[in-house]
Design an enzyme around this catalytic site. Structure first.
Site, PDB file in Angstrom:
ATOM      1  N   LYS A  35       0.845  -1.198   0.000  1.00  0.00           N
ATOM      2  CA  LYS A  35       0.000   0.000   0.000  1.00  0.00           C
ATOM      3  C   LYS A  35       0.879   1.247   0.000  1.00  0.00           C
ATOM      4  CE  LYS A  35      -0.345  -0.169   5.031  1.00  0.00           C
ATOM      5  NZ  LYS A  35      -1.208  -0.089   6.219  1.00  0.00           N
ATOM      6  N   TYR A 256      16.795  30.376   6.801  1.00  0.00           N
ATOM      7  CA  TYR A 256      15.583  31.009   7.314  1.00  0.00           C
ATOM      8  C   TYR A 256      15.565  31.014   8.837  1.00  0.00           C
ATOM      9  CZ  TYR A 256      13.411  30.849   2.676  1.00  0.00           C
ATOM     10  OH  TYR A 256      13.105  31.038   1.354  1.00  0.00           O
TER      11      TYR A 256
END
Length: 361
Positions: A35, A256
């Site tokens: 999956k 940042y």
């Protein structure tokens, strides 16, 4: 065109890890979880590899995932772990010879609408304590009666799912197993309990079928026990390139938010990978990254397209050098801990910007 970021998947490692699973549970059949696009590794190549290796069945979450495999001519038995959600899906499951994991009475109603003779392969999911999906343990007799009313329904077995199998000291796993066994005492049908953690840490969970997921991809499901210690081989290597090396004086801040301040004059490398590729933004300063043969720490925040690394421990680094984010030499479990997550999320979080390469097919 040279790719910025590459995920190389070693299909030989997938086959090896399937062998480890079979060694742990030699008497069990194996339903391999593919999956979420094969846990981010590519469901189609992984499924083909497992099918060629003789896996007994595959499992996916939903119909869309199953249909991608069928359209790719993967003909192995496939189980729908969340079952069907409409009468249309019920009919499609029959047509495509999919195994339906049924977890609620409304799904039985959908299957019943196909008529009493419809040939449906069914797993019944029981809730032994996960409390997510599954019939109450007290419903076993009702489910047996439903089989009697529908002679076309072919019972594959009884599934349950473990809530805390990755905690070897947690007694709740044994409580779940005992409750499941008690509910099914004297009841016909194959049993399936173990996921990867259950398979490795809980011998009592190794029933007629085992359902490995993470272990097949070469990552450890257990805290404190490495994949290497378990005999597993990581299948994925995520890598990029060093695209700049800059030198900054003591006190300069990087990236940042200015979250990293240089303690001395130092070289800082810029790597062409970021959260838009699937590297978690929450990775902290100090997370190991491999530049060439050396491990160096990430510094500052992960950006959309780049990360920055401290190159003081790698004086031979050059622009263009290979940079590994995770792989056999730098386990995904290690990186996941720095992100406060699990290896599953790293694998499944890779984006379409990453180029996949397959080896060992």
């Amino acid at each position: 065109m040279t790719p910025r970021v590459t995920a190389t998947v070693d299909l030989t490692a997938i086959r090896h890890n399937l062998g480890v699973v079979r060694t742990l549970a030699p008497g069990a059949r194996v339903m391999a979880a593919v999956k979420a696009d094969g846990y981010g590794h590519g469901a189609i190549p992984v499924s083909r590899t497992l099918a060629e290796a003789g896996v007994d069945a595959l499992s996916v979450a939903c119909m869309d995932e199953a249909m991608r495999l069928r359209q790719a001519r993967v003909h192995a038995p496939i189980a729908l772990l969340e079952g069907i959600i409409s009468e249309e899906e019920a009919a499609l499951a029959v047509y495509e010879r999919l195994q339906v994991v049924v977890h609620d009475h409304w799904q039985l109603d959908l299957l019943a609408r196909l008529g009493p003779q419809a040939q449906v392969d069914i797993w019944f999911k029981l809730d032994s304590g996960m409390h997510r999906l599954g019939f109450p343990l007290g419903d076993v007799a009702q489910l047996q009666a439903a089989l009697t009313r529908h002679p076309g329904w072919r019972l594959q077995g009884w599934i349950t799912h473990l809530a805390s199998a990755d905690e070897p000291d947690n007694p709740f796993t044994l409580e779940q197993i005992r409750a499941y066994e008690t509910a099914l005492k004297g009841v016909e049908g194959a049993r399936s309990v173990a996921n990867s953690a259950g398979l490795i840490a809980w011998p009592d969970a190794r029933k007629d079928w085992v359902r490995p997921g993470l272990a097949l991809y070469g990552a450890s499901p257990l805290e404190g026990r490495s994949a290497a210690a378990l005999g597993l081989r990581p299948a994925m290597t995520l890598e990029s390139r060093l695209i700049a090396i800059r030198h900054f004086e003591a006190g300069a801040t990087i990236g940042y938010g200015q979250t990293f301040r240089c303690p001395e004059r130092m070289p800082v490398g810029v790597v062409a990978v970021g959260y838009a590729d699937g590297v978690p933004r929450c990775l902290s300063t100090g997370t190991p990254v491999q530049v060439g043969a050396d491990q160096v720490p990430l510094v500052g925040r992960v950006s959309m397209d780049m990360i920055t690394v401290d190159l003081r421990g790698c004086p031979s680094a050059r622009v263009g050098d290979r940079v590994v984010l995770w792989g056999p030499s730098l386990p995904a479990e290690t990186i996941a801990r720095h992100a406060g997550t699990i290896a599953y999320e790293l694998f499944c979080g890779l984006t379409q910007r990453v180029r996949f390469v397959y080896r060992g097919s």
